[in-house]
Design a protein around this motif. Structure first.
Motif, PDB file in Angstrom:
ATOM      1  N   GLN A  44       0.787  -1.235   0.000  1.00  0.00           N
ATOM      2  CA  GLN A  44       0.000   0.000   0.000  1.00  0.00           C
ATOM      3  C   GLN A  44       0.816   1.282   0.000  1.00  0.00           C
ATOM      4  N   LYS A  45       2.074   1.263   0.401  1.00  0.00           N
ATOM      5  CA  LYS A  45       2.859   2.494   0.471  1.00  0.00           C
ATOM      6  C   LYS A  45       3.337   2.920  -0.912  1.00  0.00           C
ATOM      7  N   GLU A  46       3.107   4.183  -1.233  1.00  0.00           N
ATOM      8  CA  GLU A  46       3.548   4.738  -2.516  1.00  0.00           C
ATOM      9  C   GLU A  46       4.985   5.228  -2.393  1.00  0.00           C
ATOM     10  N   LEU A  47       5.817   4.871  -3.347  1.00  0.00           N
ATOM     11  CA  LEU A  47       7.196   5.337  -3.388  1.00  0.00           C
ATOM     12  C   LEU A  47       7.249   6.604  -4.224  1.00  0.00           C
ATOM     13  N   VAL A  48       7.900   7.652  -3.704  1.00  0.00           N
ATOM     14  CA  VAL A  48       7.851   8.953  -4.359  1.00  0.00           C
ATOM     15  C   VAL A  48       9.248   9.511  -4.577  1.00  0.00           C
ATOM     16  N   ALA A  49       9.516   9.886  -5.810  1.00  0.00           N
ATOM     17  CA  ALA A  49      10.708  10.651  -6.181  1.00  0.00           C
ATOM     18  C   ALA A  49      10.263  11.638  -7.247  1.00  0.00           C
ATOM     19  N   LYS A  50      10.528  12.903  -7.016  1.00  0.00           N
ATOM     20  CA  LYS A  50      10.146  13.964  -7.955  1.00  0.00           C
ATOM     21  C   LYS A  50      11.345  14.860  -8.179  1.00  0.00           C
ATOM     22  N   ALA A  51      11.208  15.797  -9.073  1.00  0.00           N
ATOM     23  CA  ALA A  51      12.257  16.790  -9.311  1.00  0.00           C
ATOM     24  C   ALA A  51      11.656  18.172  -9.213  1.00  0.00           C
ATOM     25  N   VAL A  52      12.439  19.101  -8.678  1.00  0.00           N
ATOM     26  CA  VAL A  52      12.027  20.502  -8.598  1.00  0.00           C
ATOM     27  C   VAL A  52      13.124  21.351  -9.218  1.00  0.00           C
ATOM     28  N   ALA A  53      12.745  22.529  -9.695  1.00  0.00           N
ATOM     29  CA  ALA A  53      13.720  23.445 -10.288  1.00  0.00           C
ATOM     30  C   ALA A  53      13.277  24.870 -10.040  1.00  0.00           C
ATOM     31  N   ALA A  54      14.225  25.731  -9.685  1.00  0.00           N
ATOM     32  CA  ALA A  54      13.914  27.152  -9.480  1.00  0.00           C
ATOM     33  C   ALA A  54      13.591  27.776 -10.825  1.00  0.00           C
ATOM     34  N   PRO A  55      12.693  28.690 -10.926  1.00  0.00           N
ATOM     35  CA  PRO A  55      11.935  29.300  -9.830  1.00  0.00           C
ATOM     36  C   PRO A  55      10.609  28.593  -9.564  1.00  0.00           C
ATOM     37  N   TYR A  56      10.430  27.392 -10.064  1.00  0.00           N
ATOM     38  CA  TYR A  56       9.143  26.692  -9.986  1.00  0.00           C
ATOM     39  C   TYR A  56       9.132  25.664  -8.863  1.00  0.00           C
ATOM     40  N   LEU A  57       9.550  26.028  -7.659  1.00  0.00           N
ATOM     41  CA  LEU A  57       9.712  25.065  -6.581  1.00  0.00           C
ATOM     42  C   LEU A  57       8.408  24.413  -6.145  1.00  0.00           C
ATOM     43  N   ALA A  58       7.280  24.987  -6.478  1.00  0.00           N
ATOM     44  CA  ALA A  58       5.996  24.382  -6.123  1.00  0.00           C
ATOM     45  C   ALA A  58       5.547  23.380  -7.181  1.00  0.00           C
ATOM     46  N   HIS A  59       6.264  23.295  -8.283  1.00  0.00           N
ATOM     47  CA  HIS A  59       5.906  22.380  -9.361  1.00  0.00           C
ATOM     48  C   HIS A  59       6.864  21.198  -9.360  1.00  0.00           C
ATOM     49  N   TYR A  60       6.318  20.007  -9.512  1.00  0.00           N
ATOM     50  CA  TYR A  60       7.142  18.794  -9.536  1.00  0.00           C
ATOM     51  C   TYR A  60       7.140  18.175 -10.922  1.00  0.00           C
ATOM     52  N   TRP A  61       8.253  17.582 -11.290  1.00  0.00           N
ATOM     53  CA  TRP A  61       8.379  16.812 -12.519  1.00  0.00           C
ATOM     54  C   TRP A  61       8.794  15.394 -12.164  1.00  0.00           C
ATOM     55  N   GLU A  62       8.484  14.467 -13.023  1.00  0.00           N
ATOM     56  CA  GLU A  62       9.023  13.117 -12.892  1.00  0.00           C
ATOM     57  C   GLU A  62      10.499  13.180 -13.294  1.00  0.00           C
ATOM     58  N   LEU A  63      11.306  12.296 -12.751  1.00  0.00           N
ATOM     59  CA  LEU A  63      12.737  12.331 -13.047  1.00  0.00           C
ATOM     60  C   LEU A  63      13.052  12.059 -14.516  1.00  0.00           C
ATOM     61  N   ASP A  64      12.175  11.336 -15.192  1.00  0.00           N
ATOM     62  CA  ASP A  64      12.422  11.019 -16.602  1.00  0.00           C
ATOM     63  C   ASP A  64      11.654  11.932 -17.566  1.00  0.00           C
ATOM     64  N   ASP A  65      11.069  13.016 -17.060  1.00  0.00           N
ATOM     65  CA  ASP A  65      10.309  13.957 -17.879  1.00  0.00           C
ATOM     66  C   ASP A  65      11.266  14.694 -18.826  1.00  0.00           C
ATOM     67  N   ILE A  66      10.979  14.654 -20.123  1.00  0.00           N
ATOM     68  CA  ILE A  66      11.853  15.329 -21.091  1.00  0.00           C
ATOM     69  C   ILE A  66      11.788  16.849 -20.955  1.00  0.00           C
ATOM     70  N   ASN A  67      10.770  17.362 -20.272  1.00  0.00           N
ATOM     71  CA  ASN A  67      10.629  18.803 -20.060  1.00  0.00           C
ATOM     72  C   ASN A  67      11.257  19.265 -18.742  1.00  0.00           C
ATOM     73  N   LEU A  68      11.954  18.377 -18.060  1.00  0.00           N
ATOM     74  CA  LEU A  68      12.591  18.733 -16.795  1.00  0.00           C
ATOM     75  C   LEU A  68      13.618  19.835 -17.045  1.00  0.00           C
ATOM     76  N   PRO A  69      13.459  20.986 -16.357  1.00  0.00           N
ATOM     77  CA  PRO A  69      14.409  22.084 -16.573  1.00  0.00           C
ATOM     78  C   PRO A  69      15.818  21.705 -16.114  1.00  0.00           C
ATOM     79  N   SER A  70      16.815  22.353 -16.679  1.00  0.00           N
ATOM     80  CA  SER A  70      18.183  22.102 -16.244  1.00  0.00           C
ATOM     81  C   SER A  70      18.359  22.615 -14.815  1.00  0.00           C
ATOM     82  N   ASN A  71      19.348  22.078 -14.137  1.00  0.00           N
ATOM     83  CA  ASN A  71      19.643  22.404 -12.736  1.00  0.00           C
ATOM     84  C   ASN A  71      18.508  22.041 -11.787  1.00  0.00           C
ATOM     85  N   ALA A  72      17.806  20.970 -12.101  1.00  0.00           N
ATOM     86  CA  ALA A  72      16.737  20.477 -11.235  1.00  0.00           C
ATOM     87  C   ALA A  72      17.342  19.661 -10.084  1.00  0.00           C
ATOM     88  N   ILE A  73      16.592  19.567  -9.014  1.00  0.00           N
ATOM     89  CA  ILE A  73      16.982  18.783  -7.846  1.00  0.00           C
ATOM     90  C   ILE A  73      16.039  17.588  -7.750  1.00  0.00           C
TER      91      ILE A  73
END
Length: 181
Positions: A44-73
């Motif tokens: 039942q536990k969901e495993l979570v890994a996302k990426a964030v990038a300034a200045p959009y820290l409230a927005h999350y991307w999947e790690l494999d998203d082709i639109n992930l901005p550079s310098n993401a965390i």
């Protein structure tokens, strides 16, 4: 049923009261012969890994998203009991973040009592050997197996002085389930 098998056959590094809590939930299912319910509980536990990038820290991307901005965390959440299959997921997630040129660092957000130690040495080595900076943020507890992982980061931060960090030790214990009719 593979998760249920791993639950009982893998080695543990965990705070005792947390293991007792899970056993209190699993034992009635097992004694009643309802192994599917016990296995479902472990899924039942969901495993979570996302990426964030300034200045959009409230927005999350999947790690494999082709639109992930550079310098993401990459932000990897390790919460609750750590199971062997989650360590396998963590290894793949750290490797994916390491291989992604858009990711410039990794943050492990940890709130957990420990858990299985199966392949935790591999996950710890991946964290230590990352060419990208890795930070751990303790958001509650970081004990036992979680402590092993979290302290492999370059930096460790606790969100409060009330966080529990540590609980490292060794002990051996046998747990038996007895059915009384």
């Amino acid at each position: 049923m593979e998760r249920l098998r791993q639950f009982f056959t893998n080695d543990w590094a965990i705070q005792r009261h947390d293991l007792d809590s899970v056993m209190a939930l699993l034992t009635p299912c097992i004694v009643a012969g309802n192994l599917q319910a016990a296995d479902d509980f472990l899924k039942q536990k969901e495993l979570v890994a996302k990426a964030v990038a300034a200045p959009y820290l409230a927005h999350y991307w999947e790690l494999d998203d082709i639109n992930l901005p550079s310098n993401a965390i990459a932000v990897v959440y390790l919460t609750g009991m750590l199971y062997a299959w989650e360590t396998d997921w963590l290894i793949k997630t750290i490797q994916a973040a390491e291989a992604n040129p858009a990711v410039c660092g990794i943050v492990l957000v940890i709130d957990g009592p420990g858990g299985h130690v199966t392949r935790i040495d591999v996950a710890a080595a991946d964290i230590k050997e990352s060419t990208k900076p890795v930070a751990t943020v303790v958001a509650g507890s970081m004990c036992s197996a979680h402590y092993w992982l979290g302290t492999c980061a370059d930096r460790v931060f606790a969100v409060s002085q009330l966080c529990t960090v540590g609980s490292v030790g060794a002990m051996c214990e046998y747990i038996g389930i007895i059915s009384v009719h």
